[in-house]
Scaffold this motif. Structure first.
Motif, short mmCIF file in Angstrom:
data_model
loop_
_atom_site.label_atom_id
_atom_site.label_comp_id
_atom_site.label_asym_id
_atom_site.label_seq_id
_atom_site.Cartn_x
_atom_site.Cartn_y
_atom_site.Cartn_z
N ILE A 1 46.71 29.43 35.19
CA ILE A 1 45.41 28.77 35.06
C ILE A 1 45.15 28.37 33.61
N LYS A 2 45.51 29.25 32.67
CA LYS A 2 45.24 28.97 31.27
C LYS A 2 46.19 27.92 30.70
N GLU B 1 47.03 34.40 36.10
CA GLU B 1 46.04 33.92 35.15
C GLU B 1 46.68 33.06 34.07
N VAL C 1 37.55 30.78 40.97
CA VAL C 1 38.67 31.58 40.46
C VAL C 1 38.19 33.03 40.32
N GLN D 1 44.82 20.92 40.93
CA GLN D 1 43.99 20.52 42.06
C GLN D 1 44.82 19.91 43.19
N THR E 1 36.96 25.07 41.89
CA THR E 1 36.29 24.95 40.60
C THR E 1 36.48 26.24 39.81
N GLY E 2 35.91 26.27 38.62
CA GLY E 2 36.02 27.47 37.81
C GLY E 2 35.35 28.67 38.44
N ASP E 3 34.27 28.45 39.19
CA ASP E 3 33.58 29.56 39.86
C ASP E 3 34.36 30.09 41.06
N GLY F 1 45.93 24.56 33.50
CA GLY F 1 44.56 24.05 33.66
C GLY F 1 44.21 23.80 35.11
N THR F 2 42.92 23.89 35.41
CA THR F 2 42.47 23.72 36.79
C THR F 2 42.63 22.28 37.28
N ASP F 3 42.49 21.31 36.38
CA ASP F 3 42.60 19.91 36.80
C ASP F 3 44.01 19.58 37.28
#
Length: 320
Positions: A170-171, A167, A190, A179, A186-188, A174-176
């Motif tokens: 991810i924080k 985690e 995770v 990729q 996407t965020g959903d 970042g997700t971008d």
């Protein structure tokens, strides 16, 4: 002592409470260790309560529970899935976990083999639930072990070799930024691994919303498909209006007026016509009944020879 006439103090009076645990500490000790709980859940199958073997297929549901893939398949085939895991209707409802191997775990296995012990990275090695033991998995981005101290997530939908990250990664990243190497997601997508009791209702609600959205999307797609099929059937069916003109029938063309490109075929057809005419004349003279076909009585009109037909070699000819 001291010679001042004072009393000798009792040391226990100043150390009261040091030998006894406080009430808050007693309550805390009664509750199980949070880290120990996470560690056990990350290393144990939630369905069979057996230890997850390093290297064996591991899957996760949308609520963050970890399972042995073999145990899930067995339950699905036997159709005796527990009620708490009834949301798992098939393998499409679970996510295959692809972990990143911990380099420290591999080095420990090599050193154990060199010392004559059992390899900790071997296929039959059961990893311990001890807090101080190494984990066979880690995060390739944040370089933290999956040992219960750091929360991990699993990425749904991605096809990359690793889909289990920390985690923290991810924080921080970042997700971008993730990729290209770990996407698309996407965020959903995770999903937190082994969430707390407070986080579980949120994951359950998100799972229900996603499934309802997917059901509506499939129903809309099927509706459009059926509509298109009906429209295609209506276009394929022939529609004749009352005022639409009918196709005119092609008139019969006498063989004499037909153009024959092959001279040999023209000569052959001429011989056939000549022989047919002679045969009709002979039959008319020999048989009165046959002659009556050409000379009717009363109001019946005589039938001319050119109205008679013969079939020769699959062709239809006028004898006139």
């Amino acid at each position: 002592m001291g010679g001042d006439g004072g009393c000798h103090p009792n040391g226990r009076k100043f150390m009261r409470g040091t030998m006894e645990k406080s009430k808050e500490e007693k309550e805390r000790l009664k509750q199980p260790d949070r880290r120990e709980q996470i560690l056990i859940r990350t290393r144990t199958c939630a369905l069979s309560n057996e230890a997850l073997q390093p290297g064996s297929p591991v899957v996760a549901d949308e609520v963050g529970n970890l399972f042995s893939k073999e145990a899930v398949l067995k339950r699905l085939l036997d159709k005796n899935m527990p009620v708490e895991f009834s949301h798992i209707r098939g393998l499409r409802d679970v996510i295959e976990c692809r972990f990143f191997a911990n380099p420290s775990w591999s080095e420990e296995g090599k050193s154990s083999e060199a010392a004559g012990g059992t390899s900790s990275s071997g296929p039959g090695m059961q990893w311990s639930t001890d807090n101080d033991s190494l984990s066979p998995y880690s995060c390739p981005v944040a370089s933290v072990e999956m040992n219960g101290r750091h929360p991990f997530v699993v990425l749904r939908g991605t096809t990359k070799p690793v889909n289990v990250l920390s985690e923290r990664a991810i924080k921080q990243v970042g997700t971008d930024a993730l990729q290209e190497e770990y996407g698309p997601f996407t965020g959903d997508d995770v999903i937190k691994v082994v969430p707390s009791e407070e986080e579980r209702p949120q994951l359950v609600a998100r799972m229900a919303a996603r499934r309802e959205e997917e059901r509506i999307r499939k129903a809309e797609k099927q509706r459009k498909k059926d509509k298109k099929r009906k429209q295609g059937g209506a276009q394929d069916a022939p529609v004749e209006s009352a005022g639409s003109p009918k196709k005119a029938k092609k008139p019969d063309v006498p063989i004499a007026a037909a153009k024959v490109a092959d001279p040999i075929a023209a000569k052959y057809l001429g011989d056939v016509m000549s022989e047919a005419g002679k045969l009709i004349q002979t039959q008319k003279q020999a048989n009165s009944t046959y002659n009556s076909l050409f000379k009717g009585t009363g109001s019946q009109k005589a039938t001319k020879a050119e109205h008679q037909f013969i079939v020769q070699s699959g062709f239809r000819y006028n004898l006139g």
